[in-house]
Motif scaffolding. Structure first.
Motif, PDB file in Angstrom:
ATOM      1  N   ARG A 220      -9.004   8.753   2.107  1.00 40.59           N
ATOM      2  CA  ARG A 220      -9.550   7.672   1.655  1.00 40.59           C
ATOM      3  C   ARG A 220     -11.064   9.590   0.554  1.00 40.59           C
ATOM      4  O   ARG A 220     -10.884   9.321  -0.034  1.00 40.59           O
ATOM      5  CB  ARG A 220     -10.339   6.730   1.662  1.00 40.59           C
ATOM      6  CG  ARG A 220     -11.410   5.708   0.617  1.00 40.59           C
ATOM      7  CD  ARG A 220     -11.317   5.317   1.225  1.00 40.59           C
ATOM      8  NE  ARG A 220     -12.478   4.273   0.735  1.00 40.59           N
ATOM      9  CZ  ARG A 220     -12.072   3.341   0.074  1.00 40.59           C
ATOM     10  NH1 ARG A 220     -10.711   3.277  -0.168  1.00 40.59           N
ATOM     11  NH2 ARG A 220     -13.019   2.849  -0.834  1.00 40.59           N
TER      12      ARG A 220
ATOM     13  N   ALA B  50      -6.365   6.501   7.425  1.00 41.37           N
ATOM     14  CA  ALA B  50      -6.906   5.880   5.543  1.00 41.37           C
ATOM     15  C   ALA B  50      -8.254   6.850   4.971  1.00 41.37           C
ATOM     16  O   ALA B  50      -8.113   6.621   4.039  1.00 41.37           O
ATOM     17  CB  ALA B  50      -7.374   3.926   6.049  1.00 41.37           C
ATOM     18  N   ILE B  51      -9.043   6.826   6.454  1.00 38.58           N
ATOM     19  CA  ILE B  51     -10.543   7.152   6.256  1.00 38.58           C
ATOM     20  C   ILE B  51     -10.767   8.085   5.476  1.00 38.58           C
ATOM     21  O   ILE B  51     -10.767   9.105   4.297  1.00 38.58           O
ATOM     22  CB  ILE B  51     -10.826   7.437   7.169  1.00 38.58           C
ATOM     23  CG1 ILE B  51     -11.708   5.504   7.760  1.00 38.58           C
ATOM     24  CG2 ILE B  51     -12.605   7.552   7.165  1.00 38.58           C
ATOM     25  CD1 ILE B  51     -11.989   5.113   8.993  1.00 38.58           C
TER      26      ILE B  51
ATOM     27  N   LEU C 260      -6.305  -0.235   5.589  1.00 41.20           N
ATOM     28  CA  LEU C 260      -7.834   0.185   6.509  1.00 41.20           C
ATOM     29  C   LEU C 260      -7.840  -1.027   6.816  1.00 41.20           C
ATOM     30  O   LEU C 260      -7.836  -1.573   8.194  1.00 41.20           O
ATOM     31  CB  LEU C 260      -8.984   1.017   6.004  1.00 41.20           C
ATOM     32  CG  LEU C 260      -9.993   1.095   6.790  1.00 41.20           C
ATOM     33  CD1 LEU C 260      -9.970   1.304   7.795  1.00 41.20           C
ATOM     34  CD2 LEU C 260     -11.549   1.573   5.489  1.00 41.20           C
ATOM     35  N   VAL C 261      -7.933  -2.083   5.954  1.00 37.33           N
ATOM     36  CA  VAL C 261      -8.083  -3.664   5.952  1.00 37.33           C
ATOM     37  C   VAL C 261      -7.120  -4.299   7.144  1.00 37.33           C
ATOM     38  O   VAL C 261      -7.520  -4.969   8.194  1.00 37.33           O
ATOM     39  CB  VAL C 261      -8.409  -4.346   4.786  1.00 37.33           C
ATOM     40  CG1 VAL C 261      -8.089  -6.291   5.342  1.00 37.33           C
ATOM     41  CG2 VAL C 261      -9.010  -4.290   3.726  1.00 37.33           C
TER      42      VAL C 261
ATOM     43  N   THR D 258       0.267  -1.626   0.076  1.00 37.14           N
ATOM     44  CA  THR D 258       0.185   0.218  -0.163  1.00 37.14           C
ATOM     45  C   THR D 258       0.816   1.116   0.186  1.00 37.14           C
ATOM     46  O   THR D 258       0.460   2.247  -0.161  1.00 37.14           O
ATOM     47  CB  THR D 258      -0.725   0.295   1.586  1.00 37.14           C
ATOM     48  OG1 THR D 258      -0.155   0.245   2.583  1.00 37.14           O
ATOM     49  CG2 THR D 258      -1.782  -1.520   1.065  1.00 37.14           C
TER      50      THR D 258
ATOM     51  N   THR E  12      -7.554  -2.560  10.197  1.00 31.02           N
ATOM     52  CA  THR E  12      -8.244  -3.131  11.265  1.00 31.02           C
ATOM     53  C   THR E  12      -8.492  -4.658  12.032  1.00 31.02           C
ATOM     54  O   THR E  12      -8.059  -5.138  13.347  1.00 31.02           O
ATOM     55  CB  THR E  12      -9.557  -3.358  10.607  1.00 31.02           C
ATOM     56  OG1 THR E  12      -9.836  -1.685  10.029  1.00 31.02           O
ATOM     57  CG2 THR E  12     -11.155  -3.731  10.926  1.00 31.02           C
TER      58      THR E  12
ATOM     59  N   GLN F 134      -2.409   3.171  -0.974  1.00 30.81           N
ATOM     60  CA  GLN F 134      -3.929   2.576  -1.192  1.00 30.81           C
ATOM     61  C   GLN F 134      -4.426   2.283  -0.135  1.00 30.81           C
ATOM     62  O   GLN F 134      -4.256   1.569   0.730  1.00 30.81           O
ATOM     63  CB  GLN F 134      -3.208   1.307  -1.845  1.00 30.81           C
ATOM     64  CG  GLN F 134      -2.836   1.216  -3.210  1.00 30.81           C
ATOM     65  CD  GLN F 134      -2.056   0.328  -3.388  1.00 30.81           C
ATOM     66  OE1 GLN F 134      -2.632  -1.001  -3.153  1.00 30.81           O
ATOM     67  NE2 GLN F 134      -1.174  -0.373  -4.526  1.00 30.81           N
ATOM     68  N   THR F 135      -5.802   3.657  -0.185  1.00 35.10           N
ATOM     69  CA  THR F 135      -6.485   3.361   1.327  1.00 35.10           C
ATOM     70  C   THR F 135      -7.555   1.790   1.583  1.00 35.10           C
ATOM     71  O   THR F 135      -7.282   1.796   3.234  1.00 35.10           O
ATOM     72  CB  THR F 135      -7.378   4.870   1.686  1.00 35.10           C
ATOM     73  OG1 THR F 135      -8.640   4.367   0.432  1.00 35.10           O
ATOM     74  CG2 THR F 135      -6.059   5.551   1.642  1.00 35.10           C
ATOM     75  N   GLY F 136      -7.593   1.612   0.761  1.00 33.13           N
ATOM     76  CA  GLY F 136      -8.397   0.746   1.357  1.00 33.13           C
ATOM     77  C   GLY F 136      -7.640  -1.021   1.569  1.00 33.13           C
ATOM     78  O   GLY F 136      -8.888  -1.256   3.266  1.00 33.13           O
ATOM     79  N   ALA F 137      -6.928  -1.385   1.168  1.00 36.44           N
ATOM     80  CA  ALA F 137      -5.627  -2.387   1.926  1.00 36.44           C
ATOM     81  C   ALA F 137      -5.428  -1.886   3.353  1.00 36.44           C
ATOM     82  O   ALA F 137      -5.396  -2.884   3.991  1.00 36.44           O
ATOM     83  CB  ALA F 137      -4.873  -2.963   0.837  1.00 36.44           C
TER      84      ALA F 137
END
Length: 310
Positions: free
Chosen positions: A174, A170-171, A122-123, A39, A126, A117-120
């Motif tokens: 994004r 990340a939020i 964030l996952v 990311t 978490t 790459q904020t999606g990955a």
């Protein structure tokens, strides 16, 4: 004369929570390193770095507990308890170095923030938060009993905060497209960790330097001893700790009592120190008059100096 050691603090500490936390942390560490590289997130990489120090701290803690359980021998008459304090100091130094590196790397990236790459991100963060919460829960019960375990707990606690920071970052990235937020979050994590690292290092060094254990007041201890019936004065008073929860005390006590009265007084001193200050390793030298160099190289309370006989 010395106390017997039957009432000393129990040696054993549970290893199971440390083992579970180590396995969980190390497993996720690998995943987080891969996620941080893919990311391109410094905040995630800094969280992975903290995960690494978590694993190191937990591993060192386990080794320290094992070594600390070794029996005393002719070379180490107090045993190997002090190894746990060395482990705590090591954990503090390691965390300090990691925090400094993250601050430096964040400064470098602020001028040239990469695409994230904020999606990955964030996952992965978490999942990391979930692992940290489990580890913290496992270590909570022993964190106030051992500086060694406290060091490992602080490592995990700081990493938990890091995971929260990565999630928030990340939020924000994004929805705003501000890549510099990633570095800013990493800086905040580093600044938060440093003061707590210093506190742990200071507590560890106090034990290594044989300072008075935290929570004990030398004046209060001296005054309590001097107020015991048949004690004329107290000097050459020293209080220190071998490791967390194992305080020791030595003192010269001036009294008119002779054997067997001294044995009764010794029992009273031991009981008082155990009940009021939780000190179970007590060594007392009785004297009819203060020794020549009394107070020359040691603490002496105002009560002792007044020489108030009971």
């Amino acid at each position: 004369m010395s106390s017997n050691h039957a009432n000393e603090v129990t040696e054993g500490k549970s290893e199971r929570p440390l083992w579970i936390a180590l396995i969980l942390t190390t497993t996720f560490l690998i995943a987080e390193v891969v996620g941080g590289v893919l990311t391109n997130s410094l905040a995630l990489i800094s969280d992975a770095a903290h995960m690494f120090t978590d694993s190191a701290a937990l591993a060192v803690s386990l080794v320290a507990i094992r070594i600390g359980r070794r029996a005393a021998d002719s070379l180490r008459t107090f045993g190997y308890y002090r190894f746990e304090i060395l482990a705590a100091a090591f954990n503090a130094a390691l965390l300090f170095l990691v925090a400094m590196y993250i601050l430096y790397e964040a400064y470098q990236r602020l001028n040239n923030p990469p695409e994230i790459q904020t999606g990955a991100m964030l996952v992965v963060a978490t999942l990391g938060l979930f692992i940290n919460l489990i580890s913290m829960r496992l270590l909570t019960s022993d964190k106030d009993k051992s500086l060694n375990v406290k060091g490992a707990y602080l490592e995990v606690w700081s990493d938990m905060l890091g995971s929260v920071g990565v999630i928030v970052g990340a939020i924000i990235i994004r929805f705003t497209g501000w890549p510099w937020v990633d570095s800013a979050i990493a800086v905040l994590i580093g600044l938060w960790v440093l003061p707590r690292t210093w506190t742990l290092l200071k507590e560890s060094m106090n034990v290594l330097l044989e300072g008075v254990p935290e929570g004990l007041n030398l004046v209060e201890i001296s005054d309590t001893l001097a107020q015991i019936n048949c004690v004329s004065s107290v000097h050459e008073l020293h209080v220190w700790a071998i490791t967390s929860g194992k305080a020791s005390l030595t003192a010269h006590v001036v009294t008119e009592l002779v054997t067997p009265g001294q044995y009764v007084l010794l029992r009273k001193i031991r009981e008082t120190m155990a009940e009021k200050f939780d000190i179970h390793h007590v060594t007392i030298q009785f004297e009819a008059t203060p020794c020549i160099d009394a107070g020359a190289h040691s603490f002496e309370s105002q009560t002792s100096q007044s020489g108030s006989a009971k």
